[in-house]
Design a protein around this motif. Structure first.
Motif, short mmCIF file in Angstrom:
data_model
loop_
_atom_site.label_atom_id
_atom_site.label_comp_id
_atom_site.label_asym_id
_atom_site.label_seq_id
_atom_site.Cartn_x
_atom_site.Cartn_y
_atom_site.Cartn_z
N HIS A 13 9.52 7.02 -9.30
CA HIS A 13 9.79 8.31 -8.65
C HIS A 13 11.23 8.42 -8.20
CE1 HIS A 13 5.60 9.41 -8.50
NE2 HIS A 13 5.31 8.22 -8.03
N GLN A 14 11.68 9.63 -8.11
CA GLN A 14 12.95 9.93 -7.45
C GLN A 14 12.65 10.89 -6.33
OE1 GLN A 14 16.11 8.85 -8.24
NE2 GLN A 14 15.58 7.72 -10.11
N PHE A 15 12.21 10.38 -5.22
CA PHE A 15 11.92 11.25 -4.08
C PHE A 15 13.22 11.78 -3.52
CE2 PHE A 15 8.10 8.36 -3.50
CZ PHE A 15 7.25 9.24 -4.12
N ASP A 28 0.79 -1.22 0.00
CA ASP A 28 0.00 0.00 0.00
C ASP A 28 0.83 1.27 0.00
OD1 ASP A 28 -2.73 0.17 -0.44
OD2 ASP A 28 -3.11 -1.07 1.32
N ARG A 29 2.12 1.14 -0.24
CA ARG A 29 2.92 2.36 -0.27
C ARG A 29 3.98 2.30 -1.35
NH1 ARG A 29 0.84 6.27 -0.28
NH2 ARG A 29 2.88 6.82 -0.97
N HIS A 30 4.73 3.34 -1.39
CA HIS A 30 5.85 3.37 -2.33
C HIS A 30 6.86 2.31 -1.93
CE1 HIS A 30 4.20 7.54 -2.19
NE2 HIS A 30 4.18 7.34 -3.48
N PHE A 31 7.57 1.82 -2.90
CA PHE A 31 8.56 0.80 -2.60
C PHE A 31 9.74 0.96 -3.54
CE2 PHE A 31 7.89 -1.70 -6.43
CZ PHE A 31 6.62 -1.30 -6.81
N SER A 54 12.12 4.99 -6.40
CA SER A 54 10.94 4.41 -5.79
C SER A 54 9.88 4.19 -6.85
CB SER A 54 10.37 5.36 -4.74
OG SER A 54 11.25 5.48 -3.66
N TYR A 55 8.95 3.32 -6.52
CA TYR A 55 7.87 3.01 -7.44
C TYR A 55 6.56 2.97 -6.69
CZ TYR A 55 11.92 1.49 -10.07
OH TYR A 55 13.14 1.45 -10.68
N GLU A 108 13.65 10.78 -16.40
CA GLU A 108 13.01 9.84 -15.48
C GLU A 108 13.21 8.40 -15.91
OE1 GLU A 108 8.51 9.88 -17.44
OE2 GLU A 108 8.75 10.14 -15.30
N LYS A 109 13.29 8.19 -17.21
CA LYS A 109 13.34 6.82 -17.72
C LYS A 109 14.72 6.18 -17.52
CE LYS A 109 9.91 8.52 -20.51
NZ LYS A 109 8.57 8.12 -20.90
#
Lengths: 158, 158
Positions: A83-85, A43-46, A94-95, B87-88
């Motif tokens: 993502h790149q947090f 349920d969250r980013h991973f 992250s995804y 991003e890719k």
DNA sequence: CTACGTGCAAAAGATTTGCATTCGA
DNA sequence: TCGAATGCAAATCTTTTGCACGTAG
């Protein structure tokens, strides 16, 4: 019925994957479905390591190479987003699962003193971004396919 | 007079750095000023390796460790900005000088067929982003310190 | 049967770290 | 003088790659 809903969703995304693989003439390997299930159970980013550890704990033997490979496929299939947090830190990507979500953006909230530690990630959705997108497309003669918007800040003092 | 302007700008940013170092009680090392000059002599985005190669070519002996270290300082001083284009792909961070620029955002334009190759990076500035920022601050009780917005797309067919 | 996909380990690329040396304050 | 900065190399961390083997089609 939460469970029921989850099951229904699961069968939908599996079907999405099936059709994608078919269209691309990729193979229906069990690993791809197992990884997809795990992602959609979360349920969250991973990140890749999170996923790898979860798979290990559940005794699914999947190598990291396969996870990287599979994630590439899921990205292309639109089943997850990348993502790149943490602009300040973090190399790790992250995804998040994306199929049932609407597109949204993120606020990265840092802990007050330490500019490096993330305390919270807030999701939001502002329609004005669409207007900007269209303006850009018109102004530069482009087709914009996606965007990413992050705000970085801290909790305001009470 | 372009040269004149550049010289004037250069003395300003050096002064900015000087004051920053003083305030932070960091040392005035020649490396820091040399790297700053090179960055402000450049006219595009750069990564650590670009900078390192430029320094090598000009026979300034500066190690990568020092470049990384210095870049951290410049970021904190507001003299440069950090980006994660592509991003890719791309793990590598890019940077750009920021002192005389107004804050702007970027469109990453990919080559048509290959989803991986960047053909162009366009800068733009849309005031609506300010409105979104303020809405977020109000809605979640945050102080937003910065943001990053990227659009990803391709050139539209003629 | 014949690639494609997997697992494993090694490689690659970016950034960080440890340590001896240098040098600014 | 003396601790902060530097240079260098080694270490670390994420992601990619090569290769032998297993398996989907």
């Amino acid at each position: 019925m939460q469970t029921k809903l989850k099951e229904t969703q699961l069968s939908i995304i599996k079907e999405v994957l099936r059709q994608y693989l078919q269209k691309k003439k990729f193979r229906n390997t069990p690993e791809r479905y197992t990884i997809l299930e795990e992602i959609y159970a979360m349920d969250r980013h991973f990140n890749v390591d999170d996923l790898y550890i979860i798979m290990m704990e559940k005794k699914y033997h999947v190598s990291k190479a396969t996870i990287y490979n599979t994630i590439e496929i899921f990205l292309d299939a639109g089943l997850i987003r990348k993502h790149q947090f943490g602009e300040k830190t973090q190399i790790t990507s992250s995804y998040e699962k994306s199929y049932f979500d609407k597109q949204h953006d993120h606020v990265i909230v840092y802990k007050k003193g330490s500019e490096k530690e993330i305390s919270e990630i807030i999701e939001f959705c502002d329609p004005r971004i669409q207007g900007i997108k269209e303006a850009i497309e018109k102004a530069f003669g482009l087709d914009i396919e996606s965007h990413s918007l992050y705000f970085y800040g801290t909790k305001r003092d009470a």
